[in-house]
Design an enzyme around this catalytic site. Sequence first.
Site, PDB file in Angstrom:
ATOM      1  N   GLU A 279      29.264  74.362  48.670  1.00  0.00           N
ATOM      2  CA  GLU A 279      30.398  73.457  48.508  1.00  0.00           C
ATOM      3  C   GLU A 279      31.607  74.200  47.937  1.00  0.00           C
ATOM      4  OE1 GLU A 279      29.060  69.865  46.710  1.00  0.00           O
ATOM      5  OE2 GLU A 279      30.679  68.682  47.577  1.00  0.00           O
ATOM      6  N   GLU A 282      33.053  76.215  50.577  1.00  0.00           N
ATOM      7  CA  GLU A 282      33.785  75.365  51.505  1.00  0.00           C
ATOM      8  C   GLU A 282      35.155  74.990  50.932  1.00  0.00           C
ATOM      9  OE1 GLU A 282      31.643  71.802  52.533  1.00  0.00           O
ATOM     10  OE2 GLU A 282      33.159  71.165  53.976  1.00  0.00           O
ATOM     11  N   CYS A 299      27.245  64.561  48.145  1.00  0.00           N
ATOM     12  CA  CYS A 299      25.828  64.584  47.719  1.00  0.00           C
ATOM     13  C   CYS A 299      25.293  63.195  47.427  1.00  0.00           C
ATOM     14  CB  CYS A 299      25.604  65.514  46.548  1.00  0.00           C
ATOM     15  SG  CYS A 299      26.970  65.657  45.460  1.00  0.00           S
ATOM     16  N   SER A 319      32.814  66.904  52.338  1.00  0.00           N
ATOM     17  CA  SER A 319      32.176  68.213  52.466  1.00  0.00           C
ATOM     18  C   SER A 319      31.062  68.096  53.496  1.00  0.00           C
ATOM     19  CB  SER A 319      31.593  68.618  51.112  1.00  0.00           C
ATOM     20  OG  SER A 319      30.606  69.587  51.300  1.00  0.00           O
ATOM     21  N   LYS A 358      18.698  57.368  48.576  1.00  0.00           N
ATOM     22  CA  LYS A 358      18.060  58.612  49.029  1.00  0.00           C
ATOM     23  C   LYS A 358      16.957  58.320  50.043  1.00  0.00           C
ATOM     24  CE  LYS A 358      20.273  61.831  46.801  1.00  0.00           C
ATOM     25  NZ  LYS A 358      21.020  62.847  47.564  1.00  0.00           N
ATOM     26  N   GLU A 361      18.844  58.039  53.138  1.00  0.00           N
ATOM     27  CA  GLU A 361      19.344  59.352  53.550  1.00  0.00           C
ATOM     28  C   GLU A 361      18.243  60.175  54.225  1.00  0.00           C
ATOM     29  OE1 GLU A 361      20.101  62.274  50.463  1.00  0.00           O
ATOM     30  OE2 GLU A 361      21.946  62.868  51.464  1.00  0.00           O
ATOM     31  N   GLU A 366      20.357  62.681  61.338  1.00  0.00           N
ATOM     32  CA  GLU A 366      20.940  64.020  61.141  1.00  0.00           C
ATOM     33  C   GLU A 366      20.049  64.885  60.263  1.00  0.00           C
ATOM     34  OE1 GLU A 366      22.425  61.195  60.265  1.00  0.00           O
ATOM     35  OE2 GLU A 366      24.286  60.970  61.383  1.00  0.00           O
ATOM     36  N   CYS A 503      24.097  59.538  38.721  1.00  0.00           N
ATOM     37  CA  CYS A 503      22.654  59.381  38.985  1.00  0.00           C
ATOM     38  C   CYS A 503      21.857  58.952  37.757  1.00  0.00           C
ATOM     39  CB  CYS A 503      22.079  60.683  39.519  1.00  0.00           C
ATOM     40  SG  CYS A 503      23.004  61.329  40.908  1.00  0.00           S
TER      41      CYS A 503
END
Lengths: 574, 153
Positions: A279, A282, A299, A319, A358, A361, A366, A503
Amino acid sequence: MSFLIEVNNKQIEARKGETILDALKRQGIHIPTLCHIKGSFPSGSCRMCVVENVKTDRLVTACSTPVEEGMKVLTHSPRVIESRKTIVELLLSNHPDDCLYCVRNKNCELQDLSEELQVRERRIKGVKNSNHLDRSSASIVRDPDKCILCGRCVRICEDVMGVACIDFINRGSQSVIGSAFNIGLNTSSCVNCGQCIMVCPTGALSEKSHFPELIAMLNNPEKTVVVQYAPSISVSLAEEFKLPAGLDINSLMNAALRKIGFKYVFDTTFTADLTIMEEAAELVERVKTGGTIPMITSCCPGWVKFAEEFYPEMLPNLSSCKSPQQMMGAVIKTYWAEKAGLKPENIYSVSIMPCTAKKFEAQREEMTNKGITDVDAVLTTRELGQLIRMFGIDINNIAPETADSPLGFRSSAGKLFGATGGVMEAAVRTAYNMLTGEELLRFKIEALRGLDGCKEASLDINGLIVNVAVVNGLANARILLDQVKKGKKNYHFIEVMACPGGCINGGGQHIGASEEAVKARMKALYDIDDKETIKVSHKNPEIIQIYKDFLGKPLGHKSHELLHTHYCKRDVLL
Amino acid sequence: METNIKSILNNYPEGSADSLIPMLQDIQEHDGFLSKEAVIEVGKYLKMPASKIFGVATFYNQFRFTPLGKNHIQVCRGTACHVLGSATVLEEIEKNIGVKSGQTSRDGIFSLEVVACIGACGLAPVIAINGNFHAKVTGESIKEILENYRNQE
């Protein structure tokens, strides 16, 4: 301004403008509530908090009635108790009453109230609720039968998360809570954050469990079951075992996981470091080459889905890095599988996350590479607590162990991912190094710490001014992004965490934690960062090793294939 | 259909939340029901989540979310009709056409609505099909009435 009010024939001090509930709380007088959310506008709908106003001879809701000078209040008169008890009896009259089978058994506000008010008979018999169980979502299960219509989920979803995917449907005895057109959550705008579960007083909302499959896999000799845990788990698991909030039980957790039968124990914080490498690289590339700015973190899967639904035009700002969970999943089934001499299809990869999104996710298309999913099952902090209890492990009486290597060593920067602002601090440390070749002199960015919904800072990197912002709670993200879109704010880098506080207060954490407990978790993460010596991701020896042996360099070919992803606009009912 | 919704919305240039119910009424007047597309359009126009609009619309009996059938049955459940057995009539209709109030049968021939009082208490129990009144219906006579409408196809 303060004045006196009389409560239960005693004078107490009250402050002008506050509610009776707040005044009583300061005096240590507990009034039961159901629909009340601390810090939220009172709705006064459940009537659980009624107290007797002696002067008007009326029952008033403590949560929504402001104190008045000279007010006389009775908090536990026979009339008040009778009223509260009747409310509970009415709520129970159409409730399934299946506590023994309920996910919230022993941790249910309705159960507690029933006990507190000594409900001992089924005095009021009603027709039991019978609605469809909504298991359509990858993360959240909704059982409207157990719903008592307090509306806390509706308000948190709208006010704090800015999503508003659920609301009251129908009227009177027909009322239920559901998404638009009362179809499954999976087709709604739900971002799977799980904050609704955190405020639900009963078992009407819970995470989708993968226990049966997990246990089958643990007992399947052909499968190697490995586990990773998120940075915030070690400082929040303790509360599941009635240990003090914020106690770091990382090494005990390692031991417990091995006792359950996980063959290898990895730390997602390692891939948090890896995320930072990618990151930060990037960010540096975008700043240097005039790429899309502001860059926004990716994230948090709740935030990513939110962006796909509500801000599709800003997806190029996100990102392209996968989250640490997915990076770990990808690295386990490639780099590590090769080292361990295992076929990726024989690895069952589990992650322990503070988060329900999560789960969503992990099953995104993907996140599957050549038919192999990065992560096979996701458990929440709560589910890990259940699992440890189920396997009869006494967390107070086991010997500490360390995580497996490689993929188990971390810097303290990665650990900061657990709290709002942490990703930003960690990224800045490494970006500074990438830009200047030197290390920051002062790692702490005080302005980015704490529980405020929106924080910003201007950083001077050798003359290059970098403006950053940190938001938590998606309603705050909405405000910030609208300002960015209008050109009122200019940032280089924005960190977004869906849950308030990040979190450490995720939708998979211990239910019923106080704000103090969340602060204690946050402090624990910062304490780790203060104490430890490797404070930057790029100095983690295992990170250096993985780039040397396997990945090459940040943003390299291998990284792009395994650690980066893409997003697309989502067509859902907004 | 989309352009029609847009033209209805344009009648409310202020686009405030107060106009939600009149807007929904206009759309239902035009389309016979509130479609998903309509709710989405209204949501975009008023910057209001679809869940909120659906919540408001389901609060009131007047809104329906399925298209009307070829024959729209209104069953009066007012006091006089109730006393004279409209519950049995409603039950028989539900059984006969296979849908509940607010729904439309799969073949699209019938849709059903329960109304509070049609204002024809002298004819109780009374039902209206496509605006035509049928007086003093019973669990038996309703079968024939429905059959007649069915055979019109």
